[in-house]
Design a protein around this motif. Structure first.
Motif, PDB file in Angstrom:
ATOM      1  N   GLU A  44       0.786  -1.235   0.000  1.00  0.00           N
ATOM      2  CA  GLU A  44       0.000   0.000   0.000  1.00  0.00           C
ATOM      3  C   GLU A  44       0.825   1.296   0.000  1.00  0.00           C
ATOM      4  OE1 GLU A  44      -2.451  -3.187   2.111  1.00  0.00           O
ATOM      5  OE2 GLU A  44      -0.407  -2.419   2.301  1.00  0.00           O
ATOM      6  N   PRO A  45       1.888   1.428   0.823  1.00  0.00           N
ATOM      7  CA  PRO A  45       2.614   2.708   0.805  1.00  0.00           C
ATOM      8  C   PRO A  45       3.215   3.053  -0.560  1.00  0.00           C
ATOM      9  CG  PRO A  45       3.115   1.526   2.814  1.00  0.00           C
ATOM     10  CD  PRO A  45       2.351   0.576   1.926  1.00  0.00           C
ATOM     11  N   GLU A  46       3.787   2.069  -1.247  1.00  0.00           N
ATOM     12  CA  GLU A  46       4.352   2.326  -2.573  1.00  0.00           C
ATOM     13  C   GLU A  46       3.260   2.670  -3.578  1.00  0.00           C
ATOM     14  OE1 GLU A  46       6.941   0.242  -6.169  1.00  0.00           O
ATOM     15  OE2 GLU A  46       6.623  -0.864  -4.303  1.00  0.00           O
ATOM     16  N   ALA A  47       2.190   1.900  -3.580  1.00  0.00           N
ATOM     17  CA  ALA A  47       1.096   2.150  -4.527  1.00  0.00           C
ATOM     18  C   ALA A  47       0.507   3.549  -4.301  1.00  0.00           C
ATOM     19  CB  ALA A  47       0.015   1.079  -4.391  1.00  0.00           C
ATOM     20  N   ALA A  48       0.315   3.914  -3.043  1.00  0.00           N
ATOM     21  CA  ALA A  48      -0.251   5.222  -2.729  1.00  0.00           C
ATOM     22  C   ALA A  48       0.705   6.348  -3.146  1.00  0.00           C
ATOM     23  CB  ALA A  48      -0.564   5.319  -1.231  1.00  0.00           C
ATOM     24  N   TYR A  49       2.002   6.169  -2.877  1.00  0.00           N
ATOM     25  CA  TYR A  49       2.994   7.178  -3.257  1.00  0.00           C
ATOM     26  C   TYR A  49       3.036   7.359  -4.765  1.00  0.00           C
ATOM     27  CZ  TYR A  49       7.638   9.086  -4.286  1.00  0.00           C
ATOM     28  OH  TYR A  49       8.675   9.826  -4.792  1.00  0.00           O
ATOM     29  N   ARG A  50       3.056   6.267  -5.507  1.00  0.00           N
ATOM     30  CA  ARG A  50       3.114   6.362  -6.973  1.00  0.00           C
ATOM     31  C   ARG A  50       1.855   7.048  -7.539  1.00  0.00           C
ATOM     32  NH1 ARG A  50       7.467   3.957  -9.131  1.00  0.00           N
ATOM     33  NH2 ARG A  50       8.545   2.335  -7.951  1.00  0.00           N
ATOM     34  N   ARG A  51       0.700   6.736  -6.958  1.00  0.00           N
ATOM     35  CA  ARG A  51      -0.551   7.380  -7.385  1.00  0.00           C
ATOM     36  C   ARG A  51      -0.525   8.873  -7.037  1.00  0.00           C
ATOM     37  NH1 ARG A  51      -3.400   3.826  -5.494  1.00  0.00           N
ATOM     38  NH2 ARG A  51      -3.705   4.646  -3.400  1.00  0.00           N
ATOM     39  N   TRP A  52      -0.047   9.186  -5.843  1.00  0.00           N
ATOM     40  CA  TRP A  52       0.076  10.573  -5.380  1.00  0.00           C
ATOM     41  C   TRP A  52       0.953  11.364  -6.347  1.00  0.00           C
ATOM     42  CZ3 TRP A  52       3.421  12.042  -0.581  1.00  0.00           C
ATOM     43  CH2 TRP A  52       3.075  13.301  -0.091  1.00  0.00           C
ATOM     44  N   HIS A  53       2.082  10.787  -6.739  1.00  0.00           N
ATOM     45  CA  HIS A  53       2.985  11.456  -7.685  1.00  0.00           C
ATOM     46  C   HIS A  53       2.343  11.583  -9.069  1.00  0.00           C
ATOM     47  CE1 HIS A  53       6.215  11.523 -10.749  1.00  0.00           C
ATOM     48  NE2 HIS A  53       6.668  12.483  -9.962  1.00  0.00           N
ATOM     49  N   ARG A  54       1.739  10.514  -9.532  1.00  0.00           N
ATOM     50  CA  ARG A  54       1.122  10.508 -10.866  1.00  0.00           C
ATOM     51  C   ARG A  54       0.025  11.571 -10.981  1.00  0.00           C
ATOM     52  NH1 ARG A  54       0.284   5.444 -10.816  1.00  0.00           N
ATOM     53  NH2 ARG A  54      -1.848   5.501 -10.105  1.00  0.00           N
ATOM     54  N   GLU A  55      -0.721  11.770  -9.903  1.00  0.00           N
ATOM     55  CA  GLU A  55      -1.840  12.719  -9.893  1.00  0.00           C
ATOM     56  C   GLU A  55      -1.465  14.050  -9.253  1.00  0.00           C
ATOM     57  OE1 GLU A  55      -4.837  10.422  -7.860  1.00  0.00           O
ATOM     58  OE2 GLU A  55      -4.938   8.947  -9.487  1.00  0.00           O
ATOM     59  N   ARG A  56      -0.155  14.369  -9.215  1.00  0.00           N
ATOM     60  CA  ARG A  56       0.343  15.546  -8.497  1.00  0.00           C
ATOM     61  C   ARG A  56      -0.213  16.878  -8.985  1.00  0.00           C
ATOM     62  NH1 ARG A  56       4.028  13.442 -11.703  1.00  0.00           N
ATOM     63  NH2 ARG A  56       5.229  14.735 -13.144  1.00  0.00           N
ATOM     64  N   ALA A  57      -0.651  16.939 -10.214  1.00  0.00           N
ATOM     65  CA  ALA A  57      -1.221  18.202 -10.714  1.00  0.00           C
ATOM     66  C   ALA A  57      -2.469  18.596  -9.924  1.00  0.00           C
ATOM     67  CB  ALA A  57      -1.553  18.093 -12.198  1.00  0.00           C
ATOM     68  N   GLY A  58      -3.131  17.619  -9.304  1.00  0.00           N
ATOM     69  CA  GLY A  58      -4.365  17.899  -8.584  1.00  0.00           C
ATOM     70  C   GLY A  58      -4.286  17.665  -7.089  1.00  0.00           C
ATOM     71  N   ASN A  59      -3.061  17.573  -6.528  1.00  0.00           N
ATOM     72  CA  ASN A  59      -2.958  17.351  -5.085  1.00  0.00           C
ATOM     73  C   ASN A  59      -1.773  18.135  -4.514  1.00  0.00           C
ATOM     74  OD1 ASN A  59      -0.539  15.714  -5.311  1.00  0.00           O
ATOM     75  ND2 ASN A  59      -1.814  13.976  -5.896  1.00  0.00           N
ATOM     76  N   ASP A  60      -1.396  17.830  -3.286  1.00  0.00           N
ATOM     77  CA  ASP A  60      -0.354  18.580  -2.580  1.00  0.00           C
ATOM     78  C   ASP A  60       1.032  17.971  -2.698  1.00  0.00           C
ATOM     79  OD1 ASP A  60      -0.721  16.308  -1.000  1.00  0.00           O
ATOM     80  OD2 ASP A  60      -0.699  17.418   0.890  1.00  0.00           O
ATOM     81  N   PHE A  61       1.242  16.998  -3.591  1.00  0.00           N
ATOM     82  CA  PHE A  61       2.543  16.346  -3.723  1.00  0.00           C
ATOM     83  C   PHE A  61       3.632  17.398  -3.937  1.00  0.00           C
ATOM     84  CE2 PHE A  61       6.072  14.336  -5.835  1.00  0.00           C
ATOM     85  CZ  PHE A  61       6.161  13.091  -5.250  1.00  0.00           C
ATOM     86  N   GLY A  62       4.665  17.360  -3.115  1.00  0.00           N
ATOM     87  CA  GLY A  62       5.785  18.287  -3.234  1.00  0.00           C
ATOM     88  C   GLY A  62       6.575  18.304  -1.944  1.00  0.00           C
ATOM     89  N   LEU A  63       7.701  18.975  -1.965  1.00  0.00           N
ATOM     90  CA  LEU A  63       8.557  19.048  -0.782  1.00  0.00           C
ATOM     91  C   LEU A  63       7.770  19.519   0.436  1.00  0.00           C
ATOM     92  CD1 LEU A  63      11.781  20.516  -2.378  1.00  0.00           C
ATOM     93  CD2 LEU A  63      11.526  18.239  -1.366  1.00  0.00           C
ATOM     94  N   GLY A  64       7.918  18.768   1.528  1.00  0.00           N
ATOM     95  CA  GLY A  64       7.253  19.095   2.785  1.00  0.00           C
ATOM     96  C   GLY A  64       5.902  18.448   2.983  1.00  0.00           C
ATOM     97  N   ALA A  65       5.339  17.878   1.925  1.00  0.00           N
ATOM     98  CA  ALA A  65       4.026  17.227   2.031  1.00  0.00           C
ATOM     99  C   ALA A  65       4.168  15.833   2.642  1.00  0.00           C
ATOM    100  CB  ALA A  65       3.369  17.139   0.659  1.00  0.00           C
ATOM    101  N   VAL A  66       3.077  15.343   3.204  1.00  0.00           N
ATOM    102  CA  VAL A  66       3.050  14.012   3.814  1.00  0.00           C
ATOM    103  C   VAL A  66       1.787  13.294   3.378  1.00  0.00           C
ATOM    104  CG1 VAL A  66       3.156  12.663   5.953  1.00  0.00           C
ATOM    105  CG2 VAL A  66       4.205  14.943   5.865  1.00  0.00           C
ATOM    106  N   GLN A  67       1.944  12.032   3.060  1.00  0.00           N
ATOM    107  CA  GLN A  67       0.822  11.159   2.716  1.00  0.00           C
ATOM    108  C   GLN A  67       0.755  10.077   3.782  1.00  0.00           C
ATOM    109  OE1 GLN A  67       1.466   8.271  -0.445  1.00  0.00           O
ATOM    110  NE2 GLN A  67      -0.442   8.951  -1.395  1.00  0.00           N
ATOM    111  N   TYR A  68      -0.425   9.851   4.345  1.00  0.00           N
ATOM    112  CA  TYR A  68      -0.612   8.855   5.400  1.00  0.00           C
ATOM    113  C   TYR A  68      -1.332   7.650   4.823  1.00  0.00           C
ATOM    114  CZ  TYR A  68       0.721  12.756   8.267  1.00  0.00           C
ATOM    115  OH  TYR A  68       1.413  13.814   8.789  1.00  0.00           O
ATOM    116  N   VAL A  69      -0.741   6.470   5.050  1.00  0.00           N
ATOM    117  CA  VAL A  69      -1.288   5.229   4.509  1.00  0.00           C
ATOM    118  C   VAL A  69      -1.469   4.248   5.668  1.00  0.00           C
ATOM    119  CG1 VAL A  69      -0.948   3.358   2.845  1.00  0.00           C
ATOM    120  CG2 VAL A  69      -0.006   5.646   2.363  1.00  0.00           C
ATOM    121  N   GLN A  70      -2.693   3.824   5.885  1.00  0.00           N
ATOM    122  CA  GLN A  70      -2.946   2.858   6.949  1.00  0.00           C
ATOM    123  C   GLN A  70      -2.635   1.462   6.425  1.00  0.00           C
ATOM    124  OE1 GLN A  70      -6.788   3.148   8.841  1.00  0.00           O
ATOM    125  NE2 GLN A  70      -6.057   1.998  10.618  1.00  0.00           N
TER     126      GLN A  70
END
Length: 166
Positions: free
Chosen positions: A46-72
């Protein structure tokens, strides 16, 4: 204020009771394939899949230096993907670690940990492939987490040569 607990062991198998939040540093280029992330991926997809999706969809989210993604990843276990390094290679612009980004990410981690009543577990973030110095990162952890009463455990792998267990 308590102190950081240092133990020999695997940060993907955090010790203690209650809710746990595993934090680690990711790059801002979408790369996932060396260092601590490999240990995470061996344990949970899950953490890798979520990170890759977060990066892929970065134009519409907060992906960038200082951001954090939480994966249960379990009933009482979370992984925090913290964007704390620019790129993946040391070069003309120095090492990839960005201490200001780690500091901002740790502020977010403190909020989440407090809300979950969680302890925080990590390797020596930013000090392996990112090229950072623990003497700079450790005070950031103390300021953002320990001053709020959040328990922090740092894991060093047995037999490791590097500060992050690699």
């Amino acid at each position: 204020m308590s102190e950081i607990g240092y133990v020999r062991g695997d940060a993907t198998a955090p010790q203690g009771k209650g809710v746990k939040l595993i934090t680690h540093v990711c790059n801002d280029r979408g790369g996932w394939g060396k260092g601590f992330v490999l240990a995470l991926s061996r344990r949970w997809p899950e953490p890798e899949a979520a990170y890759r999706r977060w990066h892929r969809e970065r134009a519409g989210n907060d992906f960038g230096l200082g951001a954090v993604q939480y994966v249960q990843v379990g009933p009482y276990l979370w992984v925090a993907n913290m964007i704390g390094q620019r790129g993946t290679r040391t070069g003309g612009k120095g090492v990839p670690v960005r201490y200001d980004a780690i500091d901002r990410a740790l502020a977010s981690v403190a909020e989440r940990a407090a809300g979950l009543d969680a302890s925080v577990h990590m390797p020596r973030i930013g000090c392996g492939l990112a090229g950072g110095e623990w003497s700079v990162v450790e005070p950031l952890i103390a300021e953002r987490l320990l001053t709020r009463g959040i328990a922090v455990t740092v894991y060093d792998i047995d037999g490791s040569d590097g500060p992050d267990g690699s």
